[in-house]
Design a protein around this motif. Sequence first.
Motif, PDB file in Angstrom:
ATOM      1  N   TRP A   1      66.755  60.928  41.698  1.00 47.35           N
ATOM      2  CA  TRP A   1      66.565  61.756  40.746  1.00 47.35           C
ATOM      3  C   TRP A   1      65.409  62.500  41.498  1.00 47.35           C
ATOM      4  O   TRP A   1      64.755  63.668  40.355  1.00 47.35           O
ATOM      5  CB  TRP A   1      66.115  61.125  40.209  1.00 47.35           C
ATOM      6  CG  TRP A   1      66.767  59.411  40.129  1.00 47.35           C
ATOM      7  CD1 TRP A   1      67.146  58.047  40.763  1.00 47.35           C
ATOM      8  CD2 TRP A   1      67.678  60.147  38.704  1.00 47.35           C
ATOM      9  NE1 TRP A   1      68.140  57.986  39.487  1.00 47.35           N
ATOM     10  CE2 TRP A   1      68.468  58.545  38.721  1.00 47.35           C
ATOM     11  CE3 TRP A   1      68.101  60.917  38.083  1.00 47.35           C
ATOM     12  CZ2 TRP A   1      69.697  58.466  38.214  1.00 47.35           C
ATOM     13  CZ3 TRP A   1      69.097  60.645  36.874  1.00 47.35           C
ATOM     14  CH2 TRP A   1      70.049  59.722  37.229  1.00 47.35           C
ATOM     15  N   PHE A   2      64.703  62.835  42.120  1.00 52.13           N
ATOM     16  CA  PHE A   2      64.323  63.982  42.809  1.00 52.13           C
ATOM     17  C   PHE A   2      64.163  65.118  43.772  1.00 52.13           C
ATOM     18  O   PHE A   2      65.461  64.540  44.664  1.00 52.13           O
ATOM     19  CB  PHE A   2      62.558  62.869  43.654  1.00 52.13           C
ATOM     20  CG  PHE A   2      61.965  62.186  42.901  1.00 52.13           C
ATOM     21  CD1 PHE A   2      60.674  62.348  42.439  1.00 52.13           C
ATOM     22  CD2 PHE A   2      62.712  60.604  42.802  1.00 52.13           C
ATOM     23  CE1 PHE A   2      60.227  61.778  41.831  1.00 52.13           C
ATOM     24  CE2 PHE A   2      61.559  60.202  42.494  1.00 52.13           C
ATOM     25  CZ  PHE A   2      60.488  60.559  41.663  1.00 52.13           C
TER      26      PHE A   2
ATOM     27  N   TYR B   1      53.079  62.826  36.291  1.00 57.63           N
ATOM     28  CA  TYR B   1      54.514  63.423  36.774  1.00 57.63           C
ATOM     29  C   TYR B   1      55.249  63.523  35.134  1.00 57.63           C
ATOM     30  O   TYR B   1      55.477  62.795  34.557  1.00 57.63           O
ATOM     31  CB  TYR B   1      55.612  62.356  37.292  1.00 57.63           C
ATOM     32  CG  TYR B   1      56.734  63.015  37.827  1.00 57.63           C
ATOM     33  CD1 TYR B   1      56.677  63.852  39.150  1.00 57.63           C
ATOM     34  CD2 TYR B   1      57.665  62.370  37.805  1.00 57.63           C
ATOM     35  CE1 TYR B   1      58.045  64.480  39.575  1.00 57.63           C
ATOM     36  CE2 TYR B   1      58.941  62.747  37.786  1.00 57.63           C
ATOM     37  CZ  TYR B   1      58.522  63.911  38.599  1.00 57.63           C
ATOM     38  OH  TYR B   1      60.211  64.291  39.184  1.00 57.63           O
TER      39      TYR B   1
ATOM     40  N   SER C   1      68.385  56.392  44.361  1.00 58.47           N
ATOM     41  CA  SER C   1      66.711  56.071  43.187  1.00 58.47           C
ATOM     42  C   SER C   1      66.133  57.677  43.810  1.00 58.47           C
ATOM     43  O   SER C   1      65.509  57.996  43.262  1.00 58.47           O
ATOM     44  CB  SER C   1      66.298  54.989  44.222  1.00 58.47           C
ATOM     45  OG  SER C   1      65.892  55.084  44.980  1.00 58.47           O
TER      46      SER C   1
ATOM     47  N   GLU D   1      60.962  54.913  41.061  1.00 58.10           N
ATOM     48  CA  GLU D   1      60.733  55.911  42.210  1.00 58.10           C
ATOM     49  C   GLU D   1      59.371  55.250  43.409  1.00 58.10           C
ATOM     50  O   GLU D   1      58.884  55.005  44.236  1.00 58.10           O
ATOM     51  CB  GLU D   1      61.642  56.040  42.517  1.00 58.10           C
ATOM     52  CG  GLU D   1      61.138  56.846  43.923  1.00 58.10           C
ATOM     53  CD  GLU D   1      62.082  56.283  45.314  1.00 58.10           C
ATOM     54  OE1 GLU D   1      61.950  56.966  46.576  1.00 58.10           O
ATOM     55  OE2 GLU D   1      62.657  55.749  44.499  1.00 58.10           O
TER      56      GLU D   1
ATOM     57  N   CYS E   1      59.540  59.097  29.933  1.00 58.65           N
ATOM     58  CA  CYS E   1      60.524  58.962  31.227  1.00 58.65           C
ATOM     59  C   CYS E   1      62.024  58.445  30.787  1.00 58.65           C
ATOM     60  O   CYS E   1      62.161  58.225  32.141  1.00 58.65           O
ATOM     61  CB  CYS E   1      59.602  57.854  31.917  1.00 58.65           C
ATOM     62  SG  CYS E   1      59.718  56.786  30.657  1.00 58.65           S
TER      63      CYS E   1
ATOM     64  N   HIS F   1      54.474  58.613  34.273  1.00 60.12           N
ATOM     65  CA  HIS F   1      55.144  59.240  34.606  1.00 60.12           C
ATOM     66  C   HIS F   1      55.818  59.541  32.813  1.00 60.12           C
ATOM     67  O   HIS F   1      55.378  59.139  31.979  1.00 60.12           O
ATOM     68  CB  HIS F   1      56.764  58.908  34.524  1.00 60.12           C
ATOM     69  CG  HIS F   1      58.418  59.185  34.734  1.00 60.12           C
ATOM     70  ND1 HIS F   1      58.479  59.005  34.748  1.00 60.12           N
ATOM     71  CD2 HIS F   1      58.263  60.471  34.002  1.00 60.12           C
ATOM     72  CE1 HIS F   1      59.950  59.679  34.478  1.00 60.12           C
ATOM     73  NE2 HIS F   1      59.412  61.108  34.278  1.00 60.12           N
TER      74      HIS F   1
ATOM     75  N   GLU G   1      63.200  58.059  38.082  1.00 59.49           N
ATOM     76  CA  GLU G   1      61.595  57.992  38.268  1.00 59.49           C
ATOM     77  C   GLU G   1      60.205  57.082  38.664  1.00 59.49           C
ATOM     78  O   GLU G   1      60.126  57.055  39.422  1.00 59.49           O
ATOM     79  CB  GLU G   1      60.938  59.772  38.206  1.00 59.49           C
ATOM     80  CG  GLU G   1      62.684  60.721  38.783  1.00 59.49           C
ATOM     81  CD  GLU G   1      63.118  60.942  37.198  1.00 59.49           C
ATOM     82  OE1 GLU G   1      62.742  60.155  36.454  1.00 59.49           O
ATOM     83  OE2 GLU G   1      63.414  62.328  37.155  1.00 59.49           O
TER      84      GLU G   1
ATOM     85  N   GLU H   1      60.072  67.720  46.156  1.00 60.08           N
ATOM     86  CA  GLU H   1      59.309  67.584  44.937  1.00 60.08           C
ATOM     87  C   GLU H   1      57.788  66.623  45.874  1.00 60.08           C
ATOM     88  O   GLU H   1      56.637  66.870  45.466  1.00 60.08           O
ATOM     89  CB  GLU H   1      59.923  66.512  44.206  1.00 60.08           C
ATOM     90  CG  GLU H   1      60.651  67.257  43.018  1.00 60.08           C
ATOM     91  CD  GLU H   1      61.075  66.313  41.836  1.00 60.08           C
ATOM     92  OE1 GLU H   1      59.726  65.840  41.550  1.00 60.08           O
ATOM     93  OE2 GLU H   1      61.888  65.974  41.507  1.00 60.08           O
TER      94      GLU H   1
END
Length: 284
Positions: free
Chosen positions: A49-50, A131, A46, A79, A71, A68, A76, A54
């Motif tokens: 994705w960042f 986000y 997971s 997470e 999305c 988000h 994300e 970040e």
Amino acid sequence: MISAPGPGPALTMGAVAIDPLLTNRQNWDARAPIHAASRFYLEPDSGYWFAPFEWDALGDVRDRDVLHLQCHLGTETVEFARRGARAVGLDFSPESVRHARELSGGTVEYVCSDVYEARAALGGRRFDIVYTGKGALCYLPDLTAWAQVVADLLRPGGLLYLVEFHPLLHALGPTPPSGSDASALALRDDYLEGRGAQLRDSDHTYTDGPGLTTATEVYEWRHGLGEVVTALLTAGLRITGLTETDLLPWPRFPQMVRTADGWWRLPTADPILPLLYGLIATAS
């Protein structure tokens, strides 16, 4: 319930009126089941994705309300929930939202809405963090309206974190044209806005798995970094940080090398180019 498309006139081809945002929604509906079954989405940890920088910007998200936007499958979003946030994902594709709910096991709230109608779709709720990014802004025709939506969704002191593919990457081409030298760092597309909606027609989707068999057309809009910053300032947000990086979450160019974080960058023999950026803005 799907809300009406966002601002911007319909396009016309001959005597036929075309709604580019409806076309895009149909394209993402077609992508969703392919992506949901792909190794690209199912196999990575997971945290993949960042980008490495970040979480330095986002900080501790425990007990914070996080939205988000755009999305897609909610990787994300999940997470954020795993890290203790009260996370909500929003996307205009009902198929994406359906698969996101399945992939999260029903542990995350998802709302199906066009981003321009997010305020009404979310019932006037406001958030500590909004986000968004990684291939989101190119599907929005009007950044001034988008930035105002973001500002309205944030609580006073709230934070927007936008992490997005750099306009230079779009100018190089996010995917190599067929028959071209895939390793060439050659300008192939616009960096700046100005041409309006640009039609792409391709069965290619960025994950493994089969290509699209229906709804292969999609419209994109180019947005330079100056346009993004100006839209956010016009909406009353304060820019507090901007990071440009040569990292990407996938190897766009065949010569890219993998980093210790599992991301990719060009080798030292190639120019150091900005391929992704992270922007922090706060609400007053």
